[in-house]
Scaffold this motif. Structure first.
Motif, mmCIF file in Angstrom:
data_model
loop_
_atom_site.group_PDB
_atom_site.id
_atom_site.type_symbol
_atom_site.label_atom_id
_atom_site.label_comp_id
_atom_site.label_asym_id
_atom_site.label_seq_id
_atom_site.Cartn_x
_atom_site.Cartn_y
_atom_site.Cartn_z
ATOM 1 N N MET A 1 47.346 1.476 34.000
ATOM 2 C CA MET A 1 45.725 1.229 34.732
ATOM 3 C C MET A 1 45.833 0.303 35.950
ATOM 4 S SD MET A 1 43.337 1.500 31.478
ATOM 5 C CE MET A 1 43.159 3.156 30.434
ATOM 6 N N SER B 1 38.712 1.880 31.197
ATOM 7 C CA SER B 1 39.669 0.731 31.779
ATOM 8 C C SER B 1 39.086 -0.517 31.008
ATOM 9 C CB SER B 1 39.440 0.603 33.271
ATOM 10 O OG SER B 1 38.235 0.282 33.583
ATOM 11 N N ILE B 2 37.801 -0.727 30.661
ATOM 12 C CA ILE B 2 37.478 -2.094 30.089
ATOM 13 C C ILE B 2 37.741 -2.086 28.703
ATOM 14 C CG2 ILE B 2 35.451 -3.431 29.554
ATOM 15 C CD1 ILE B 2 34.153 -2.225 32.387
ATOM 16 N N HIS C 1 40.038 -0.374 27.014
ATOM 17 C CA HIS C 1 41.642 -0.333 26.717
ATOM 18 C C HIS C 1 42.469 -1.667 26.363
ATOM 19 C CE1 HIS C 1 45.437 2.020 26.613
ATOM 20 N NE2 HIS C 1 44.920 3.077 26.307
ATOM 21 N N SER D 1 44.007 -2.650 29.403
ATOM 22 C CA SER D 1 43.108 -2.826 30.660
ATOM 23 C C SER D 1 43.563 -3.924 31.811
ATOM 24 C CB SER D 1 41.727 -3.530 30.218
ATOM 25 O OG SER D 1 40.822 -3.647 30.921
ATOM 26 N N TYR E 1 41.917 -5.581 33.315
ATOM 27 C CA TYR E 1 40.999 -6.818 33.274
ATOM 28 C C TYR E 1 41.332 -7.849 32.014
ATOM 29 C CZ TYR E 1 37.982 -3.839 36.160
ATOM 30 O OH TYR E 1 37.724 -2.700 36.827
ATOM 31 N N SER E 2 41.829 -8.948 32.208
ATOM 32 C CA SER E 2 42.186 -9.802 31.156
ATOM 33 C C SER E 2 41.901 -11.387 31.530
ATOM 34 C CB SER E 2 43.870 -9.855 31.363
ATOM 35 O OG SER E 2 44.428 -10.406 32.629
ATOM 36 N N ARG F 1 38.309 -2.867 20.715
ATOM 37 C CA ARG F 1 39.746 -2.642 20.753
ATOM 38 C C ARG F 1 40.465 -2.391 19.663
ATOM 39 N NH1 ARG F 1 41.438 -6.417 25.896
ATOM 40 N NH2 ARG F 1 40.199 -5.452 27.564
#
Length: 518
Positions: free
Chosen positions: A228, A264-265, A267, A270, A272-273, A292
């Motif tokens: 992603m 994408s948020i 998963h 993602s 974004y971390s 998650r």
């Protein structure tokens, strides 16, 4: 002979059968199938200002969606019957064999003289509602941070006038006459290229060609990881058909941006971390880790026998509030969200007074009865792990009745696509809803058209909720935003793209501590 043909057709996949039939009927027309995956040098343009109203999605067809009316350009328009089948991958053999209305090298036409009747109607709508942006006219809208505030000393005294002159470079009505267009040409150049791209994309969508980019990928193998990082790596690891054309890329991301933004948020892979530059806050890591955990359950060794039975978690409920155009997306677009989580289950709930605006002919509203007090429409055969419900009502009405109570941060999530929380025309509709959302302590994902649009929404939430919320994800550009630009028919100078930015918040949680005895 017929029996042998039927036997061969039954043993052939649908895509190969369609290609063979199309080649037999039209051998001289080459399909624009991509040959190999490659990088996409997409030109990145900065959006201008926030759109005043949510623009509808382009009319597209899919395997799971029949022809439906499209709420487009200020009025409800029925898709042309002679061209509707050729707009998507579900086209019949006869429609695919027809020559396209427009060739790929003949997509630029002025809106007024367009060969597409729907675009000509759109040009008439723009002429009737949009105003000339020349400084000689009195301003017709409030300036924002994306557009610098006009100098009041230089503002003209002429009354506001509707646009009537089409720019020859972009083909869209932008000024009231040619003199104002020439005098303000330097300012128009900032959006002229983008407007021309919008013009060609709209004509391409209705050109009647075959759309290989709308052939979506099937279920994902659990052993195959999804990358992603961006759109290119996502489509490649999801085994989509290779897309080598920028225009095809814009068309496919216009629809996929809705389910992929959510996936994408949520998963585990993602983009974004919590690491530096990842935009995820410590509170956001807590909330998203709970979801998650539910969407990525561990292998339990269950089987088909009695001793192999294992308890399963309930489906994750995703409440899409203020649903409008996204509620009428083809269902195979939303199924892409289920493919990202092979062992997860979803229940999508579209809530909003306009959630059935585009589907009146397809799904008549059921009567409100004791067993169905809100007249919900339930689609329980979308996918084995996905169910979709649509409720035409405000969310705060449902919340007060306890329709979906109780709420659990492990199984519930709220999403709002371009809600306009801080917009003067729509903020009053959210005044009663947002405080109730904070009480659930579930994550709330919000998208915006521009940076200014997101900042205005955040400022409104701060004022309305008195700081009783935690930011889960810092506002910023969405990795999976739509690559296709949209035009605001009420202001042709205002161009935006769907889900440009994304941020998330939830109600503040206080840790309980015990007081030590003296």
């Amino acid at each position: 002979m017929e029996s042998s043909v039927r036997r061969v057709a039954s043993n052939t996949c649908r895509r190969c059968l369609r290609l063979s039939a199309a080649n037999a009927t039209r051998p001289s027309i080459a399909r624009p199938f991509s040959k190999a995956a490659s990088s996409h040098p997409l030109r990145k343009a900065s959006p201008s200002s926030s759109v005043n109203s949510k623009l509808p999605l382009p009319p597209t067809q899919s395997k799971a969606a029949p022809s439906r009316s499209i709420f487009s350009f200020g009025q409800q328009v029925k898709e042309p019957e002679d061209n509707s089948d050729a707009l998507g991958p579900a086209a019949s053999y006869e429609s695919q064999s027809r020559p396209p209305i427009l060739r790929p090298d003949d997509l630029f036409h002025s809106f007024t003289n367009s060969p597409i009747p729907e675009i000509r109607r759109r040009a008439a709508f723009i002429r009737q509602h949009a105003h000339c942006p020349h400084p000689d006219h009195q301003p017709t809208r409030v300036p924002n941070s994306a557009n610098a505030s006009p100098d009041t000393s230089k503002s003209g005294a002429q009354a506001a006038t509707h646009v009537d002159f089409e720019c020859p470079d972009c083909g869209i009505p932008v000024y009231c006459n040619e003199n104002h267009w020439a005098d303000n040409y330097e300012a128009h150049l900032q959006v002229c290229d983008t407007l021309r791209q919008i013009n060609e994309d709209d004509h391409d969508l209705r050109s009647g060609r075959f759309f290989p980019e709308f052939e979506y990928a099937g279920p994902q193998l659990e052993e195959a990881a999804v990358n992603m990082t961006n759109w290119d790596t996502f489509l490649y690891t999801r085994e989509f058909e290779a897309i080598n054309d920028d225009r095809n890329m814009r068309q496919v991301t216009r629809l996929l941006t809705y389910p992929v933004t959510i996936g994408s948020i949520l998963h585990e892979l993602s983009p974004y971390s919590i690491r530096k530059g990842g935009r995820l806050t410590p509170e956001g890591l807590k909330s998203l880790s709970a979801l998650r955990y539910t969407l990525h359950p561990p292998r339990t060794g269950s089987g088909s026998e009695i001793k192999g039975l294992r308890p399963e978690a309930p489906p994750v409920r995703i409440f899409i509030l203020g649903a409008r155009a996204e509620s009428s997306l083809p269902r195979n677009v939303w199924v892409q969200l289920a493919h990202l989580f092979p062992r997860g289950k979803f229940h999508l709930i579209f809530v909003g007074p306009e959630s059935m605006a585009n589907r009146d002919d397809e799904f008549p509203l059921p009567p409100r009865t004791a067993s169905n007090p809100f007249g919900a429409i339930v689609e329980d055969r979308v996918w084995p792990t996905m169910k979709i419900s649509t409720i035409v009502d405000y969310y705060h009405t449902l919340h007060k009745t306890g329709q979906f109570y109780p709420y659990d941060p492990y199984f519930d999530c709220f999403v709002m696509f371009h809600p306009g929380l801080g917009h003067p025309a729509s903020s009053h509709e959210w005044t009663e809803t947002v405080p109730l959302l904070l009480e659930t302590k579930a994550p709330i994902i919000v998208t915006g058209y521009t940076q200014y649009d997101m900042d205005r929404d955040i400022e409104w939430v701060r004022k309305t909720c008195g700081g009783e919320f935690d930011i889960l994800m810092e506002p910023g550009e969405n990795t999976f935003r739509s690559l296709r630009w949209d035009l605001n028919d009420l202001d042709p100078q205002d161009v935006t793209c769907g889900n440009w930015g994304v941020w998330a918040f939830r109600g503040k949680r206080y840790e309980a501590t015990t007081k030590q005895a003296e």
